[in-house]
Design a protein around this motif. Sequence first.
Motif, PDB file in Angstrom:
ATOM      1  N   CYS A 259      52.916  -8.112  75.744  1.00  0.00           N
ATOM      2  CA  CYS A 259      53.181  -8.895  76.950  1.00  0.00           C
ATOM      3  C   CYS A 259      54.697  -9.058  77.157  1.00  0.00           C
ATOM      4  CB  CYS A 259      52.528 -10.263  76.836  1.00  0.00           C
ATOM      5  SG  CYS A 259      52.758 -11.308  78.299  1.00  0.00           S
ATOM      6  N   ARG A 275      42.444  -6.155  85.780  1.00  0.00           N
ATOM      7  CA  ARG A 275      43.756  -6.470  85.211  1.00  0.00           C
ATOM      8  C   ARG A 275      43.561  -6.969  83.785  1.00  0.00           C
ATOM      9  NH1 ARG A 275      44.023  -9.054  90.290  1.00  0.00           N
ATOM     10  NH2 ARG A 275      43.604 -11.037  89.229  1.00  0.00           N
ATOM     11  N   TRP A 283      49.141 -14.170  81.651  1.00  0.00           N
ATOM     12  CA  TRP A 283      49.755 -13.189  82.554  1.00  0.00           C
ATOM     13  C   TRP A 283      48.836 -11.965  82.637  1.00  0.00           C
ATOM     14  CZ3 TRP A 283      55.796 -12.738  82.201  1.00  0.00           C
ATOM     15  CH2 TRP A 283      56.362 -14.023  82.286  1.00  0.00           C
ATOM     16  N   GLU A 284      48.724 -11.420  83.848  1.00  0.00           N
ATOM     17  CA  GLU A 284      47.799 -10.308  84.073  1.00  0.00           C
ATOM     18  C   GLU A 284      48.537  -9.091  84.617  1.00  0.00           C
ATOM     19  OE1 GLU A 284      44.465 -11.469  86.439  1.00  0.00           O
ATOM     20  OE2 GLU A 284      43.933 -13.165  85.152  1.00  0.00           O
ATOM     21  N   TYR A 285      48.170  -7.913  84.070  1.00  0.00           N
ATOM     22  CA  TYR A 285      48.865  -6.663  84.413  1.00  0.00           C
ATOM     23  C   TYR A 285      47.850  -5.638  84.933  1.00  0.00           C
ATOM     24  CZ  TYR A 285      52.459  -8.724  81.390  1.00  0.00           C
ATOM     25  OH  TYR A 285      53.380  -9.582  80.815  1.00  0.00           O
ATOM     26  N   CYS A 291      52.995  -6.862  86.596  1.00  0.00           N
ATOM     27  CA  CYS A 291      52.394  -8.179  86.387  1.00  0.00           C
ATOM     28  C   CYS A 291      52.017  -8.766  87.747  1.00  0.00           C
ATOM     29  CB  CYS A 291      53.364  -9.111  85.658  1.00  0.00           C
ATOM     30  SG  CYS A 291      52.661 -10.727  85.259  1.00  0.00           S
ATOM     31  N   MET A 294      50.800 -14.837  87.229  1.00  0.00           N
ATOM     32  CA  MET A 294      51.469 -15.661  86.222  1.00  0.00           C
ATOM     33  C   MET A 294      51.025 -17.106  86.423  1.00  0.00           C
ATOM     34  SD  MET A 294      55.401 -14.263  86.229  1.00  0.00           S
ATOM     35  CE  MET A 294      55.803 -12.558  85.866  1.00  0.00           C
TER      36      MET A 294
END
Length: 535
Positions: A259, A275, A283-285, A291, A294
Amino acid sequence: MTAFATAAALSLPFSLCRSSKLNCRKGVRGGFGVFAVLGEEGGLLDKKSTWGQLFDVEDPRSKMPKFKGKFLDVYQALEVARYDIHYCDWRARQDLLTIMILHEKVVEVLNPLARDYKSIGTMKKELAELQNELAQAHREVHVSEARVATALDKLAYMEELVNDRLLQDRNPAESDQESPSPSTSTQSLDTVKRKSPQKNLNVSGPVQPYHPRLKNFWYPVAFSSDLKDGTMIPIDCFEEQWVLFCGKDGKPGCVRNTCAHRACPLHLGSVNEGRIQCPYHGWEYSTDGKCEKMPSTRLVDVRIKSLPCFEQEGMIWIWPGSDPPAASLPSLQPPPGFQVHAEIVMELPVEHGLLLDNLLDLAHAPFTHTSTFAKGWTVPSLVKFLTPASGLQGYWDPYPIDMEFRPPCMVLSTIGISKPGKLEGQSTKECATHVHQLHVCLPSSRQKTRLLYRMSLDFAPVLKHIPFMHYLWRHFAEQVLNEDLRLVLGQQERMINGANVWNWPVSYDKLGVRYRLWRDAVEKGAKQLPFGKST
């Protein structure tokens, strides 16, 4: 006697420059004790025996190749070596025939009917003479066996020179050196080895960091069946941590498994709406590394590194290099008529090059795999891997196994079998049923490999429907690998301490040597990689 049978089966041309003539008088045949074995022309007498065809072989000495000049080129030397084998085979047959005839005479002397016209003293004297001649004949057999072994070594060595085109690499001074004598003595073979350059490799430790050029290939890293919606697969590749997951469109993606916020491993989290979510602060990607979420703070432009990632033919591929990805991915599908029965992933504590060396070598099987697939195998007198001069594929002799190294880290093999655990035939085409294997050796780190193993069969489709069969396949695969690992781990330990694991390659190491030469060319940035279209 194994060397005799092998030489006869090979049916290679043979000869030796020996000019002594065969005599038909009792007890003499070029220095060997024989009783009326040969006719006036030097051929075998007609004997009504089931062994007749075995000994009815033409004396090859009249067909010895005659070359003008004092020196031979490598192709002429190879021809002489082949004639050496033919001569040794013929000589061995004559020695065996001598022993058989002497045994017949022993039986004749011991015939009870002979007592009617021979005294006990005469019979004892004849038996003593026969015993001495049998002992001499047995000694000659052992001499012939040694000659065959030496001639086979020389032939394999000369074939290596021809196939690898070493003659072209010699400088003019070396090309004027004297060629090997047609004699098959151990001393002459040693002389040949001293005069000809040994093509050894230096693969010694400590293990160096992977060269960036080795990353510029498509690497299969996982089976599609293991990557379902909502799942993640953490992998190491070239000493970097990555994680695979499926995006919103259902296609796989590969991002760094760290991360951007606090360096937490992402694979410990979850996948939400395509994600990957960090388990630390949420936090997501997305699959491109951006990203997109948040929680509890203002969203800023943050990215983590992602790799080109595609799915093809049941496998997930990534491109870890800095060069633009190649336009197409290689196919690793089994041949037509095969069904996939097992897909297994293992993390092994060895450097991937050492594991590839092991997989590209079959000569070790009857010594290493004595509790698994090679249990009961005999040890051949000669093992060869036959391949084109510019190729990374070929077949094993005497085993019915085809094998290929597929760059950058794959080994494909097709094994001809008659029933589980048994080999048959001289080639895979002559076998009724087959096993096809794929081994992918992903370089995780300098001392770790991610192994992807896929097994396919062209028979017994019912096995796919037996419950828990995949556990049995995995058990078998682990048994075989454990037999290899104890050896390869020992190699790795010594390599790290400076030992060269490729100090003295021989003829059956050909495919492993070619892999090492290919890898060396990649790391040196060669404009044209060796071994043709296979690369």
